[in-house]
Design a protein around this motif. Structure first.
Motif, short mmCIF file in Angstrom:
data_model
loop_
_atom_site.label_atom_id
_atom_site.label_comp_id
_atom_site.label_asym_id
_atom_site.label_seq_id
_atom_site.Cartn_x
_atom_site.Cartn_y
_atom_site.Cartn_z
N LEU A 132 -16.73 -11.66 3.64
CA LEU A 132 -17.92 -11.68 2.79
C LEU A 132 -19.15 -11.26 3.58
O LEU A 132 -19.94 -10.42 3.14
CB LEU A 132 -18.12 -13.08 2.21
CG LEU A 132 -19.42 -13.33 1.45
CD1 LEU A 132 -19.45 -12.55 0.14
CD2 LEU A 132 -19.61 -14.82 1.17
N HIS B 133 -17.72 -21.29 -4.64
CA HIS B 133 -18.43 -20.12 -5.12
C HIS B 133 -19.95 -20.27 -5.05
O HIS B 133 -20.66 -19.29 -4.81
CB HIS B 133 -18.02 -19.79 -6.56
CG HIS B 133 -18.51 -18.45 -7.01
ND1 HIS B 133 -18.08 -17.27 -6.43
CD2 HIS B 133 -19.43 -18.09 -7.96
CE1 HIS B 133 -18.70 -16.25 -7.01
NE2 HIS B 133 -19.51 -16.71 -7.92
N SER C 176 -14.75 -15.87 4.53
CA SER C 176 -16.20 -15.91 4.79
C SER C 176 -16.64 -14.77 5.69
O SER C 176 -17.69 -14.15 5.46
CB SER C 176 -16.59 -17.25 5.42
OG SER C 176 -16.33 -18.32 4.55
N VAL D 53 -20.78 -19.24 -1.71
CA VAL D 53 -20.60 -17.78 -1.61
C VAL D 53 -21.86 -17.07 -2.08
O VAL D 53 -22.41 -16.19 -1.40
CB VAL D 53 -19.40 -17.33 -2.47
CG1 VAL D 53 -19.37 -15.81 -2.60
CG2 VAL D 53 -18.09 -17.83 -1.87
N GLU E 10 -10.87 -14.23 -3.27
CA GLU E 10 -11.46 -15.52 -3.61
C GLU E 10 -10.68 -16.19 -4.74
O GLU E 10 -10.37 -17.39 -4.68
CB GLU E 10 -12.93 -15.34 -4.02
CG GLU E 10 -13.61 -16.66 -4.36
CD GLU E 10 -15.02 -16.47 -4.88
OE1 GLU E 10 -15.82 -17.43 -4.79
OE2 GLU E 10 -15.34 -15.38 -5.40
#
Length: 228
Positions: free
Chosen positions: A78, A47, A75, A50, A34
């Motif tokens: 994540l 963020h 993504s 996120v 990131e």
């Protein structure tokens, strides 16, 4: 690769800065991915999105996730790390992004948790059967309305479709005459998309001013029909 809309916040700049700098950073190698993307101006979700996505997935606990628009694989990585035993299927058509996404999955040891489908999203979506518990769409904004029927078809009843970048840098409500000619088609298609998701009787929608805007859409019926 710079995305101008990422730098035109739809809420007060000082609040955006607070959301992006004061919320907990991602740990480990994913956090480094990131940071590198942000330093290099690579378009990934901001963020604040996120943090929200991580929180949302922690509450929904989906097992099968579909993503439309892999980009560099941030993504999907994540989501894959957040859901534990679940699996993420993602789609992208750009060779450069596909290569970068594969590098990200290898770097994070996620090759077994993420399946990357290469090709045109419209063609791939039509062939998928689902069902998926959660779908994240972050692709060509003018295609959101095109992809919507298949995304909802693939979503289980009660599942959530999350769509990123829906406010077009805060200009989504501006008169079409004030929109640069080169992006008027995106403007029209996004407005059509918003009209459909906000009024469809079988969808429940919440719009959230994170980043360039996020739509959360819940499928309320087994068979949802569209008249587009």
């Amino acid at each position: 690769m710079r995305n101008e809309m990422m730098h035109r916040p739809v809420v007060k700049p000082e609040l955006v800065d607070y959301l992006r700098t004061q919320q907990k950073a991602l740990p480990g190698e994913l956090g480094q991915v990131e940071r590198e993307a942000n330093e290099q101006g690579v378009p990934i979700i901001p963020h604040e999105t996120v943090v929200f996505l991580k929180f949302l997935l922690g509450q929904l606990k989906p097992k099968q996730i579909l993503e439309v628009g892999a980009a560099i694989g941030f993504s999907s990585s994540l989501m894959a790390q957040t859901i534990g035993e679940g699996h993420v299927t993602t789609i992208d058509r750009y060779d450069v992004m596909i290569a970068k996404a594969k590098q990200t999955y290898k770097r994070l040891h996620l090759e077994d948790k993420v399946t990357l489908l290469e090709g045109q999203a419209a063609d791939i979506l039509a062939e998928l059967t689902g069902p998926y518990d959660f779908i994240f769409m972050d692709s060509a904004k003018s295609k959101y309305i095109t992809f919507l029927p298949d995304c909802i078809r693939l979503l289980k009843k009660g599942g959530v479709l999350m769509v990123d970048d829906i406010f077009q840098g805060g200009t989504i409500l501006d008169p079409i005459e004030e929109i640069p000619r080169g992006i008027r088609a995106i403007h029209r298609k996004l407005n059509q998309f918003l009209e459909v998701i906000n009024t469809h009787p079988d969808l429940t929608t919440s719009l959230v001013p994170l980043g360039d805007g996020v739509a959360l859409i819940t499928k309320e019926a087994d068979d949802v029909q569209f008249d587009l």
